[in-house]
Structures are given as C-alpha cells and as structure tokens.
Write a protein that holds these residues in place. Structure first.
Motif, PDB file in Angstrom:
ATOM      1  N   ALA A 103       0.840  -1.202   0.000  1.00  0.00           N
ATOM      2  CA  ALA A 103       0.000   0.000   0.000  1.00  0.00           C
ATOM      3  C   ALA A 103       0.870   1.245   0.000  1.00  0.00           C
ATOM      4  N   LEU A 104       1.955   1.182   0.774  1.00  0.00           N
ATOM      5  CA  LEU A 104       2.835   2.346   0.874  1.00  0.00           C
ATOM      6  C   LEU A 104       3.548   2.629  -0.449  1.00  0.00           C
ATOM      7  N   VAL A 105       3.848   1.562  -1.202  1.00  0.00           N
ATOM      8  CA  VAL A 105       4.472   1.778  -2.515  1.00  0.00           C
ATOM      9  C   VAL A 105       3.542   2.612  -3.405  1.00  0.00           C
ATOM     10  N   MET A 106       2.252   2.355  -3.298  1.00  0.00           N
ATOM     11  CA  MET A 106       1.279   3.101  -4.105  1.00  0.00           C
ATOM     12  C   MET A 106       1.242   4.593  -3.717  1.00  0.00           C
ATOM     13  N   LEU A 107       1.656   4.874  -2.457  1.00  0.00           N
ATOM     14  CA  LEU A 107       1.690   6.272  -1.999  1.00  0.00           C
ATOM     15  C   LEU A 107       2.857   7.050  -2.573  1.00  0.00           C
ATOM     16  N   SER A 108       3.795   6.352  -3.210  1.00  0.00           N
ATOM     17  CA  SER A 108       4.992   7.061  -3.680  1.00  0.00           C
ATOM     18  C   SER A 108       4.696   7.930  -4.889  1.00  0.00           C
ATOM     19  N   ASP A 109       3.669   7.586  -5.653  1.00  0.00           N
ATOM     20  CA  ASP A 109       3.403   8.394  -6.843  1.00  0.00           C
ATOM     21  C   ASP A 109       1.936   8.455  -7.248  1.00  0.00           C
ATOM     22  N   GLY A 168      -6.012   6.899 -12.973  1.00  0.00           N
ATOM     23  CA  GLY A 168      -7.462   7.154 -12.952  1.00  0.00           C
ATOM     24  C   GLY A 168      -8.126   6.448 -11.778  1.00  0.00           C
ATOM     25  N   LEU A 169      -7.667   5.242 -11.483  1.00  0.00           N
ATOM     26  CA  LEU A 169      -8.215   4.514 -10.326  1.00  0.00           C
ATOM     27  C   LEU A 169      -7.798   5.169  -9.012  1.00  0.00           C
ATOM     28  N   ALA A 170      -6.611   5.758  -8.993  1.00  0.00           N
ATOM     29  CA  ALA A 170      -6.179   6.502  -7.801  1.00  0.00           C
ATOM     30  C   ALA A 170      -7.075   7.723  -7.596  1.00  0.00           C
ATOM     31  N   LEU A 205      -8.618   3.900   3.095  1.00  0.00           N
ATOM     32  CA  LEU A 205      -8.065   3.870   1.742  1.00  0.00           C
ATOM     33  C   LEU A 205      -7.181   2.629   1.666  1.00  0.00           C
ATOM     34  N   GLN A 206      -7.453   1.794   0.658  1.00  0.00           N
ATOM     35  CA  GLN A 206      -6.692   0.549   0.535  1.00  0.00           C
ATOM     36  C   GLN A 206      -6.031   0.465  -0.826  1.00  0.00           C
ATOM     37  N   PRO A 207      -4.964   1.233  -1.010  1.00  0.00           N
ATOM     38  CA  PRO A 207      -4.336   1.304  -2.329  1.00  0.00           C
ATOM     39  C   PRO A 207      -3.638   0.015  -2.728  1.00  0.00           C
ATOM     40  N   GLY A 208      -3.437  -0.888  -1.767  1.00  0.00           N
ATOM     41  CA  GLY A 208      -2.826  -2.172  -2.096  1.00  0.00           C
ATOM     42  C   GLY A 208      -3.643  -2.934  -3.127  1.00  0.00           C
ATOM     43  N   LYS A 209      -4.930  -2.588  -3.229  1.00  0.00           N
ATOM     44  CA  LYS A 209      -5.777  -3.255  -4.218  1.00  0.00           C
ATOM     45  C   LYS A 209      -5.348  -2.959  -5.651  1.00  0.00           C
ATOM     46  N   LEU A 210      -4.541  -1.934  -5.827  1.00  0.00           N
ATOM     47  CA  LEU A 210      -4.060  -1.602  -7.176  1.00  0.00           C
ATOM     48  C   LEU A 210      -2.965  -2.555  -7.642  1.00  0.00           C
ATOM     49  N   VAL A 211      -2.384  -3.312  -6.710  1.00  0.00           N
ATOM     50  CA  VAL A 211      -1.298  -4.236  -7.069  1.00  0.00           C
ATOM     51  C   VAL A 211      -1.911  -5.527  -7.615  1.00  0.00           C
ATOM     52  N   THR A 212      -1.619  -5.805  -8.874  1.00  0.00           N
ATOM     53  CA  THR A 212      -2.176  -7.013  -9.487  1.00  0.00           C
ATOM     54  C   THR A 212      -1.126  -8.099  -9.707  1.00  0.00           C
ATOM     55  N   HIS A 213       0.159  -7.708  -9.757  1.00  0.00           N
ATOM     56  CA  HIS A 213       1.218  -8.670 -10.062  1.00  0.00           C
ATOM     57  C   HIS A 213       2.428  -8.407  -9.187  1.00  0.00           C
ATOM     58  N   ARG A 214       3.121  -9.479  -8.894  1.00  0.00           N
ATOM     59  CA  ARG A 214       4.330  -9.381  -8.075  1.00  0.00           C
ATOM     60  C   ARG A 214       5.450 -10.193  -8.731  1.00  0.00           C
ATOM     61  N   GLY A 216      -4.684  -7.856 -17.650  1.00  0.00           N
ATOM     62  CA  GLY A 216      -5.438  -7.255 -16.542  1.00  0.00           C
ATOM     63  C   GLY A 216      -4.520  -6.652 -15.494  1.00  0.00           C
ATOM     64  N   ALA A 217      -3.378  -6.095 -15.963  1.00  0.00           N
ATOM     65  CA  ALA A 217      -2.364  -5.587 -15.028  1.00  0.00           C
ATOM     66  C   ALA A 217      -2.610  -4.132 -14.675  1.00  0.00           C
ATOM     67  N   LEU A 218      -2.479  -3.810 -13.403  1.00  0.00           N
ATOM     68  CA  LEU A 218      -2.517  -2.414 -12.964  1.00  0.00           C
ATOM     69  C   LEU A 218      -1.117  -2.034 -12.479  1.00  0.00           C
ATOM     70  N   LYS A 219      -0.806  -2.309 -11.218  1.00  0.00           N
ATOM     71  CA  LYS A 219       0.536  -2.011 -10.733  1.00  0.00           C
ATOM     72  C   LYS A 219       1.260  -3.299 -10.366  1.00  0.00           C
ATOM     73  N   VAL A 220       2.576  -3.249 -10.595  1.00  0.00           N
ATOM     74  CA  VAL A 220       3.436  -4.407 -10.356  1.00  0.00           C
ATOM     75  C   VAL A 220       4.384  -4.087  -9.204  1.00  0.00           C
TER      76      VAL A 220
END
Lengths: 227, 227
Positions: free
Chosen positions: A21-27, A57-59, A186-195, A215-219
């Motif tokens: 989730a915190l990674v999504m906060l970086s940008d 857009g999802l953010a 706020l649960q931005p971790g949901k944007l992570v689709t792949h690791r 179906g990839a969003l953030k990696v």
C-alpha cells in the motif's frame, strides 16, 4: 544513497504497515489526489467523471470518495479496467470505444453535464470528452501527461464559468494520505495485481507490455534476498 | 418597463452621484472585475499582464489595482489605447503588433512569466500570448468573447500548475463596486471619451465605427429632454 531535499520528500515508514500500500503512496495516489481530486475541488453531492481507468485514474477514483460525490462516471476503452473501477466505487461505467461517451454522459445527467471532469489519459480525444461534458460552473482537472496540443473550444466555453487546471504532483499530500491508509479508509494495495522478484524484472516488463490483456494495474518488485 | 428578476440586478441610484461613472458599472466594470481580476485571483505583489486595452481591458486594469499587484503589463496593438492604460496605472506598455509581445514579457520577467495573464480580446492569437507568458503556478483568466476554438498547449502546460478560467459576468459584484466608486478609489467615468444626445445616436455609431482613429472608449448617450 543520497536523497537531495529529503526533508520535503521522505516520510518515516510506519512499522507493521502494508508495504505494498505504501508503494502506491509514492506516486500514483498523490498524483490522482492532488492533480485530479484537489484541483477538481470534488465536493459532497458532486457528479464527477474520470476519463481513463488506468492506475492513476483509479487513484483518482479511490481518493475522490474522501469527499462523497453523488455519482462517479468512469470512462475507458477497456471493459476489464471498467470492471475494476466498479469494484473500487464507480457508480456508472462507460466504454468510450464507440465514440459516444460524451453523449452518454450528457444523457445520464439530463443535459447538465458533470461538476468535475478529470482527464487521466493525456490525449486530445480524452481531453475533448472532458470539454464536452463539463457543466456550467464545472471544473476540468487534468492529470494526464500530454505530448501534443489539444483543441480548446473557447467558442463554447468562454461564458460557461469553468476552470481548467494542470499540476505536476509534488506529494505534499503524502502525510495526509498516509493517515487515511492507516485508518483503513483507503486501501491502495488493491491496485497491485502482479508481483515479481527483482531478478525477474524483465518478465515483469514483458507482462506490462500486455497490460490490458493481462489485466495488469501495478506491479510490485520484491528484493527476495532482503526478505 | 418590466424588468424580470429585478431583485437580483437593480440597485438603488445614489443621489448626487456621478451618473456617467454609474453607467460604466452596468457592464464593463463588473465584467473586468469578475472575469479578469477575481477569476485571476490577483493578489498583492503579483506581476500581471492584461492582453487587450479596450474598455473591458481597461476595466480590468482599474479594478486589478484594488489588490496592489507589483507590475501590470498592458498589451495591445494600438499605441493610443496603451497611452490611456499608462494614465490608468499600467506599469509597462507593450505594443504587440510586431508579434514579439510574449518574448518581451518573458525578458522583462527574467524568464519567469506572469502570475496572472488576463485575456480581454477573444482571439486565438491573444489567447496564445497568455499561454506563452503564464508563469508556473499562474492563472489565465479569460474575459474575451471567443468565436472559434484556440490551440491549447497542453504538451507544455500539463505540469506547470496553471489554471484557466472562463466566466460570463453576472454583476454580483455591483454593490461592492458601487461602494468603491462612492469612496473615490475607482473613477470609471474616465472611460467615457464621447457624449452624444440620444437624437444623434447615428452619429455616435459612425464615430464608434472609427474608434481607434477617434481615440474612443465608451460613449454616453443623454436624453436631453429629460435633463
């Protein structure tokens, strides 16, 4: 590692927090929030449209809901991304591939248009949709990175009391967003689709090259050795 | 005479007031103030540019000074109108007929541009000047009535934190402007350059047809029989 001006851009990592989730906060979260939601001045009861259901857009979609808009139209070419938007809180999905997205929004709003139109793509066609659907007194908040000029219909907009804003994210809202994440609202971790492991970074790029199909969003890339 | 919605648009005529000044309050002063100065959020110390020194541009110039900007660049094709702007408080005059107005503004601001660019003409070329001179974080406030689309350079502006606003005057500021006129801090009567009796109205139109040559700004028609 040397980080210039770190006082203004580094924040203490809260222990035991959801790292992804915190990674999504970086940008992307501050980008969507600052350039889209804050600049668009989304307020309770507003009807808003987000053009572009990619990660940014999802953010916008996630953070717009801080302010309780009445309706959120999500506009994109890709039904898969629109389906994700539905899960994330969009109230109406509009696939724009038939070229009639603006017409649909005007019908759905009984000719009034939307209070806020947020451009999260960066193309003349998507910017044109925003101009066509913004209500009198409304705001167009640009988030997309543009590579060429767009046509601005001042002959229609000069007397419509609208505003158009641009902004480069500066992450000044990161501390605020961090608090909202920690509260669970706020649960931005949901944007992570792949690791992927860092060693598999080339596979990650290949996969992102087919983001729509996959179906990839953030990696998220993980340094396994560190873990 | 029947005036619909008069509660929102009629104001009591203060006795013994300068009638000609009040005529200017009926349209151009609130237009310049609301669409240009308020939308442009002119504030103390700002560097501002007004593109177009016609009556509405001059109304912007007069009312912008309520907020003590540090510098006011006035841009026009006509030296006569620029000379009037100088009398009304412009700090720098720029004749744009050589096509280098934007370049001059950038030189004069050491490359920074202006905090507020106010468009008071309504043409693609003058709107282009505003885009070229707006500083990062600045505002473009449109006042002009446009008849065709303009090119918006989103490829340059998307990351510059600017805003562009449009507005149709609604004269909600008329009571405020009336108080400033009565205080003597605003003297819009200076915009009146010519006077005709109502019976000579065709002469007045002929004269306004050569406004630039005649040095005409606003014309007052008087019903002599009433006087």
């Amino acid at each position: 590692m040397r980080t210039p001006h770190a006082d203004g851009s580094l924040y203490r990592f809260p222990p035991a927090e959801d790292e992804e989730a915190l990674v999504m906060l970086s940008d992307i979260l501050p980008t969507g929030f600052e350039c889209g939601v804050q600049n668009g001045r989304v307020k309770p009861g507003d009807t808003i449209a987000i053009v572009g259901a990619g990660p940014v857009g999802l953010a916008v979609l996630l953070t717009a809901q801080f302010y309780s808009p009445a309706a959120i139209f999500m506009i994109d070419l890709d039904d898969k991304r629109l389906a994700v938007a539905k899960q994330f809180g969009a109230t109406t999905l509009i696939n724009s591939s038939d070229g009639h997205a603006a017409h649909q929004v005007m019908e759905l709003t009984e000719g009034a248009g939307v209070d806020v139109a947020i451009e999260a793509v960066g193309l003349p066609t998507t910017f044109a949709i925003c101009q066509a659907i913004v209500a009198a007194g409304g705001r167009i908040a640009n988030v997309g990175v543009h590579g060429k000029p767009v046509e601005l219909h001042m002959e229609k907009l000069w007397d419509r009391n609208i505003s158009i804003t641009t902004r480069l994210v500066d992450t000044v809202t990161t501390p605020m967003l961090l608090k909202v994440v920690r509260s669970g609202k706020l649960q931005p971790g949901k944007l992570v689709t792949h690791r992927f492991a860092m060693n598999d970074i080339m596979k990650a790029y290949d996969m992102l090259g087919n983001a729509a199909k996959e179906g990839a969003l953030k990696v998220v890339l993980t340094n396994d050795a560190h873990r």
